[in-house]
Write a protein that holds these residues in place. Structure first.
Motif, short mmCIF file in Angstrom:
data_model
loop_
_atom_site.label_atom_id
_atom_site.label_comp_id
_atom_site.label_asym_id
_atom_site.label_seq_id
_atom_site.Cartn_x
_atom_site.Cartn_y
_atom_site.Cartn_z
N TYR A 1 1.23 6.00 -0.34
CA TYR A 1 0.32 5.48 0.97
C TYR A 1 0.10 4.32 1.21
CZ TYR A 1 -0.73 10.72 0.68
OH TYR A 1 -0.73 11.95 0.90
N GLN A 2 0.23 3.48 0.02
CA GLN A 2 -0.05 2.03 -0.01
C GLN A 2 0.98 1.03 -0.72
OE1 GLN A 2 -4.32 0.90 -0.34
NE2 GLN A 2 -4.88 2.51 1.27
N ASN A 3 0.91 -0.19 -0.34
CA ASN A 3 1.34 -1.41 -1.39
C ASN A 3 0.19 -1.88 -2.29
OD1 ASN A 3 0.06 -3.16 0.40
ND2 ASN A 3 1.80 -3.46 1.66
N TYR A 4 0.54 -3.07 -2.55
CA TYR A 4 -0.63 -3.59 -3.80
C TYR A 4 -1.55 -4.43 -3.01
CZ TYR A 4 2.30 -1.78 -7.70
OH TYR A 4 2.60 -0.92 -8.42
N PHE A 5 -1.53 -4.72 -1.81
CA PHE A 5 -2.59 -5.25 -0.95
C PHE A 5 -4.02 -5.29 -1.55
CE2 PHE A 5 -5.58 -6.21 2.32
CZ PHE A 5 -5.37 -7.41 2.71
N PHE A 6 -4.49 -4.26 -1.43
CA PHE A 6 -5.77 -3.53 -1.71
C PHE A 6 -5.98 -3.87 -3.10
CE2 PHE A 6 -4.66 -1.75 2.25
CZ PHE A 6 -5.83 -1.81 3.10
N VAL A 7 -5.04 -3.64 -4.05
CA VAL A 7 -5.37 -3.68 -5.37
C VAL A 7 -5.35 -5.28 -5.55
CG1 VAL A 7 -4.34 -3.71 -7.73
CG2 VAL A 7 -4.09 -1.58 -6.05
N GLN A 8 -4.53 -6.00 -4.99
CA GLN A 8 -4.94 -7.51 -5.48
C GLN A 8 -6.00 -8.03 -4.81
OE1 GLN A 8 -1.09 -9.85 -5.81
NE2 GLN A 8 -0.14 -8.32 -4.47
N GLN A 9 -6.53 -7.54 -3.66
CA GLN A 9 -7.77 -8.09 -2.91
C GLN A 9 -9.01 -7.83 -4.05
OE1 GLN A 9 -8.19 -9.88 0.10
NE2 GLN A 9 -5.88 -10.10 -0.40
N LEU A 10 -8.98 -6.73 -4.85
CA LEU A 10 -9.95 -6.22 -5.55
C LEU A 10 -9.87 -7.15 -6.80
CD1 LEU A 10 -9.88 -2.40 -4.93
CD2 LEU A 10 -11.95 -3.93 -4.46
#
Length: 218
Positions: free
Chosen positions: A172-181
């Protein structure tokens, strides 16, 4: 807010969805509803809320929720939202729903300034942070982190990073949200390492880059 009001005993349209359930014998006074609508039309929320307190509890909560939605739609000031905080329990689900439909985070900032807790949960134990991740709301996530949302607080056993990693696994997603966290210094737990191991098999290159960039010990 209140459409098609007549001075008869007809139930106003915004209440019709509740008439199939248990409905009080006494319908709200049409003139009182009209005064609430008029106050809302000129953004006089203080008067509208005071008049709402004269309604029976069955209708009072629905009218106040409608007033809150109107205030959020017009991105009211923090002073206005403070009136709501002092007059009702603001439903987290309404705030979530409205924020997900806009990238204008001034609404969130005004509500937080008025006293809204960005770490609060709705009736399903969902949080703004994890909803922002699941709904791919990039601006919402950035703003929540900037405003100091608790990135360690779990939601039914899973924290925000668990959910962000699982969203990648499910496609469903790429790594954007992981990296922000991770940029916000999210603590790494064993559950995250296991998910990263799975991702190393699925997407080895981008996963390894994230591991190296943030110095994650596997």
């Amino acid at each position: 807010l209140i459409i098609g009001l007549e001075r008869s005993k007809n139930i106003p349209s915004f209440m019709q969805q509740y008439t199939q359930a248990e409905t009080p014998e006494e319908l709200p006074d049409a003139s009182l509803i009209q005064k609430i609508e008029e106050a809302t039309f000129i953004n006089d929320y203080e008067t509208a809320l005071e008049l709402s307190d004269l309604l029976a509890p069955f209708y009072q909560n629905q009218v106040k929720n409608g007033l809150l939605i109107h205030a959020m739609s017009s991105v009211a000031s923090s002073e206005v939202f403070e009136l709501f905080m002092n007059n009702m329990e603001v439903p987290v689900r309404l705030v979530m729903s409205k924020l997900l439909k806009t990238n204008d985070m001034q609404l969130l900032e005004n509500m937080v300034e008025a006293g809204f807790d960005i770490n609060s949960v709705d009736y399903l134990n969902r949080r703004l942070l994890t909803i922002a991740i699941k709904e791919k709301h990039e601006q919402g996530l950035r703003t929540l982190i900037r405003m100091g949302v608790d990135i360690e607080q779990p939601e039914i056993g899973l924290d925000a990073l668990d959910i962000a990693l699982a969203e990648i696994i499910e496609g469903y997603q790429n790594y954007f949200f992981v990296q922000q966290l991770l940029k916000a210094n999210k603590r790494i737990e064993d559950s995250h390492r296991q998910l990263l191991q799975d991702l190393l098999i699925m997407y080895p290159e981008p996963t390894q880059r994230v591991i190296d960039k943030y110095g994650i010990v596997m």
